[in-house]
Design a protein around this motif. Structure first.
Motif, short mmCIF file in Angstrom:
data_model
loop_
_atom_site.label_atom_id
_atom_site.label_comp_id
_atom_site.label_asym_id
_atom_site.label_seq_id
_atom_site.Cartn_x
_atom_site.Cartn_y
_atom_site.Cartn_z
N HIS A 1 0.83 -1.20 0.00
CA HIS A 1 0.00 0.00 0.00
C HIS A 1 0.86 1.25 0.00
N GLU A 2 1.88 1.25 0.87
CA GLU A 2 2.71 2.45 0.98
C GLU A 2 3.58 2.64 -0.26
N LEU A 3 3.98 1.55 -0.91
CA LEU A 3 4.80 1.67 -2.12
C LEU A 3 3.96 2.07 -3.33
N ARG A 4 2.73 1.56 -3.37
CA ARG A 4 1.90 1.81 -4.55
C ARG A 4 1.25 3.20 -4.52
N THR A 5 0.84 3.63 -3.34
CA THR A 5 0.08 4.88 -3.25
C THR A 5 0.82 6.07 -3.87
N PRO A 6 2.12 6.28 -3.57
CA PRO A 6 2.80 7.44 -4.18
C PRO A 6 2.94 7.35 -5.69
N LEU A 7 2.83 6.12 -6.23
CA LEU A 7 2.97 5.98 -7.68
C LEU A 7 1.72 6.42 -8.43
N THR A 8 0.57 6.43 -7.75
CA THR A 8 -0.69 6.74 -8.43
C THR A 8 -0.70 8.16 -9.02
N PRO A 9 -0.39 9.19 -8.24
CA PRO A 9 -0.41 10.53 -8.86
C PRO A 9 0.63 10.67 -9.96
N VAL A 10 1.80 10.01 -9.77
CA VAL A 10 2.84 10.08 -10.80
C VAL A 10 2.33 9.45 -12.08
N MET A 11 1.74 8.26 -11.95
CA MET A 11 1.23 7.55 -13.11
C MET A 11 0.12 8.36 -13.80
N ALA A 12 -0.78 8.93 -13.02
CA ALA A 12 -1.89 9.70 -13.60
C ALA A 12 -1.39 10.90 -14.39
N VAL A 13 -0.42 11.62 -13.81
CA VAL A 13 0.09 12.83 -14.46
C VAL A 13 0.89 12.49 -15.71
#
Length: 691
Positions: free
Chosen positions: A327-339
């Motif tokens: 959860h902690e590793l994936r969550t920060p990747l979400t905004p990066v991936m979206a942008v």
């Protein structure tokens, strides 16, 4: 010299006699302790026990027969051999009846004395062997056998011994006597020296051999009418316990018999007591051992229970840690991936900027793959990887994976597909099989130069009547060293080949793929001619031909859960505008998703907790879509959905860094229509909104 040095206690008040006897005994190599009175004898016996006591009959104060009785009354000394000495006639029977084992006149030839002492010492040392296996002798009848060629003597002997309470059997032949001793139990045998066919010495030798071989507790007395030192020596050497002269006075013979039987019964009683003591001690040891074993078993069981509980707690803690880590590793990747996904497709940006965003997107996707691999490895090692078996079309999975591999904007080897079977149907988990094919193709691309080629073939084979579907991925790349082929499917065994591009990796993809294939009862293998000779990975899976005409296979996209790597943009959303409530406590994820949704014309309201979501639902009317993170500061996504649905009905989409199957199922069971695992590609979110 004897083999053993015996210890003899001499009880003699005459200094002259004591010196003479001590010298005689020491010449034999025996150790002599001389005491001059009964009192000193008792004192010495309290300190040490000799092998034999040589006791004078006439002592000052206490006579020898009384000393003998007191010695026999003591449990520690009653089995000691005692030879009584006297300078007067007529005291032999009295001495023997007092407990002495032998009675010798002081005038006796020293050689005869030594013969009797030596025989008694040797016999007493054999008591343990002689009485082996004997029964309890308490109050038992005494059975004797007399062997003599004189019927008159035998009748007279039987009459005299019956007065003593002895049961006597007789026979007139040595061979018959030996035979009878082997067939029945006797306490003693009386043998005449002079008999036809077999003399007493020969009979005595046979009796002694029989006594040793059968462990018979048997006393042996040889009778003679010609008393001599030579006959005495031969009798004792033949195994006799005593050598007694024949006469009309049977009292000496009776006294000798009583003395020998007493010694025999003493030995048997001592042995019985010792055996009982040993048995009780053994039983006590067994009870103690059983108790200690039971206590040890109970302690081990308790320790095992504690260990199992600790393992359960450790396993649960590990599962919880891995879930939180993902959860902690994936969550920060979400905004990066979206942008970056948005910017990489933004035609208003310069080409080089879009390429930069595409590079970032590739590396974010790679990071997501690494996280998924670590989680899959954990599931495999804990045997927690779940599978959903249904009919699957492998040809379709291969085509889709190849298309996914080609969608990148970078140069890569040419991929050729050769399909020799039309209906490639088998029972399997479409998501996991897609993962295997993806790993094999990515591995081939990774180690093959851009100008190289990759051949993907799908065919069928039959082994012992069982049809198998065989997928081969052959590349013209770096190849595999022979010593690495054995370890190529082990976790963290990244092959030491130099890739033509700077791709990372933990060496988990092939290990995970092999585990998945084995759960499908298949086999995954690799071959290579060596370095720079390319390699072939061969996947063989059992087919179910009977399923082909009956059931339409499910492809990877239809059967795929949201937490599987390699999700595609196969779902094209319709461009409708929704009133959306976005609940996310991670600021960057919340802001980036809200901004991208608003750019597409959606009305977005945001909240960071369960309480804020409930407040927004009460304030904003006409909500249509709920997009909520599962993990929130004051509750979870299930709490959000429950509170919002109390106020107004919405379609719900869950976002979470928790991507295990049970996490997805929990979201669906609570009312969410979709569960998207972070990092979420925006195209995935659009596809969910379109549904």
């Amino acid at each position: 010299m004897n083999e053993r040095s015996y210890h003899v206690m001499l009880v003699e008040d005459s200094t002259t006699q004591a010196i003479s006897l001590t010298a005689l005994l020491e010449q034999e190599g025996w150790r002599v302790t001389w005491v001059s009175s009964a009192e000193k004898a008792f004192s010495t016996l309290r300190e040490t026990l000799p092998d034999l006591i040589l006791l004078d009959y006439h002592l000052p104060g206490i006579r020898g027969d009384e000393v003998c009785r007191r010695i026999r009354m003591n449990v520690d000394t009653r089995s000691l051999p005692i030879v009584m000495l006297t300078s007067q006639e007529g005291q032999q029977v009295q001495g023997l009846d007092s407990g002495a084992d032998d009675f010798v006149a002081k005038s006796t030839n020293p050689e005869v004395l030594l013969l009797r002492l030596r025989t008694l010492l040797q016999k007493s040392g054999l008591n343990e062997r002689i009485i082996h296996g004997s029964e309890d002798s308490s109050f038992q009848d005494v059975h004797l056998l007399a062997i003599d060629d004189s019927a008159i003597f035998l009748d007279r002997l039987k009459h005299e011994l019956s007065k003593e309470g002895y049961k006597l059997e007789t026979c007139t032949d040595g061979e018959e006597g030996i035979k009878r001793l082997g067939e029945r139990k006797f306490d003693g045998v009386i043998i005449d020296l002079v008999m036809p066919r077999m003399d007493g010495f020969e009979v005595c030798k046979h009796v002694n051999a029989l006594r040793k071989s059968l462990h018979l507790p048997l006393i042996t007395i040889l009778l003679t009418g010609a008393d001599s030192t030579d006959n005495l020596s031969r009798a004792l050497e033949a195994g006799a316990d005593d050598f007694v002269g024949k006469s009309n006075d049977y009292s000496i013979l009776k006294g000798r018999i009583r003395a020998l039987l007493r010694r025999k019964f003493f030995a048997e009683e001592n042995n019985r007591i010792l055996q009982e003591f040993r048995q009780k001690e053994l039983e006590a040891l067994r009870e103690r051992a059983a108790k200690e074993a039971a206590e040890a078993r109970a302690e081990l069981v308790e320790e095992l229970k504690r260990s199992q509980e600790e393992l359960k707690r450790a396993s649960a803690a590990k599962d919880q840690f891995m879930a939180m880590l993902s959860h902690e590793l994936r969550t920060p990747l979400t905004p990066v991936m979206a942008v970056v996904e948005e910017r990489s497709q933004d035609a208003s940006l310069p080409e080089d900027v879009r390429r930069d965003f595409q590079m970032i997107r590739r590396n974010v996707q790679l990071e997501a793959h690494l996280i998924n691999d670590l989680l899959d490895l954990t599931r495999i090692t804990q045997d927690k990887m779940e599978f959903s078996f249904q009919p699957v079309d492998m040809a379709r999975i291969i085509r889709e994976v190849v298309e996914m591999c080609k969608t990148g904007d970078r140069e890569q080897p040419t991929i050729h597909i050769h399909t020799e079977i039309q209906d490639a149907c088998l029972m399997g988990d479409s998501v996991r099989l897609t993962q295997v094919v993806w790993n094999l193709l990515q591995n081939a691309i990774k180690f093959t130069p851009n100008h190289g080629s990759i051949e993907v073939s799908l065919k069928s084979e039959s082994r012992t009547g069982q049809p198998f579907m065989v997928l081969e991925v052959t590349d013209s790349g770096a190849g595999i060293e022979p010593e690495m082929l054995e370890r190529i499917f082990e976790a963290f065994q990244q092959e030491r080949r130099q890739p033509n591009r700077q791709h990372g990796g933990l060496g988990l993809g092939l290990a995970i793929s092999k585990a998945i294939v084995e759960r499908h009862h298949g086999r995954l293998s690799a071959t290579s001619a060596g370095a720079n000779q390319g390699s072939t990975f061969r996947l063989a899976l059992p087919m179910q031909l009977e399923l082909i005409p009956k059931i339409k296979p499910v492809d990877a996209a239809d059967g795929q859960s949201d937490d599987v790597s390699g999700a595609t943009e196969s779902h094209k959303p319709t461009r409708a505008q929704w009133r959306i409530l976005l609940v996310e406590d991670h600021e960057d994820t919340r802001d980036s998703l809200a901004r991208l949704l608003r750019r597409r014309g959606h009305e977005v309201h945001v909240a960071t907790s369960v309480a804020e979501a409930a407040a927004q639902a009460a304030e904003v009317t006409g909500l249509q879509i709920l997009i909520s993170d599962v993990g929130l500061p004051d509750g979870d996504g299930m709490d959000v959905l429950r509170e919002v649905m109390k106020i107004q009905k919405v379609h719900a989409i869950a976002l979470s860094g928790f991507g295990m199957k049970e996490d997805v199922q929990r979201s669906l069971d609570s009312g969410y229509l979709h569960h998207l695992t972070k990092p979420v590609q925006f195209t995935q979110l659009e596809a969910a909104l379109a549904h």
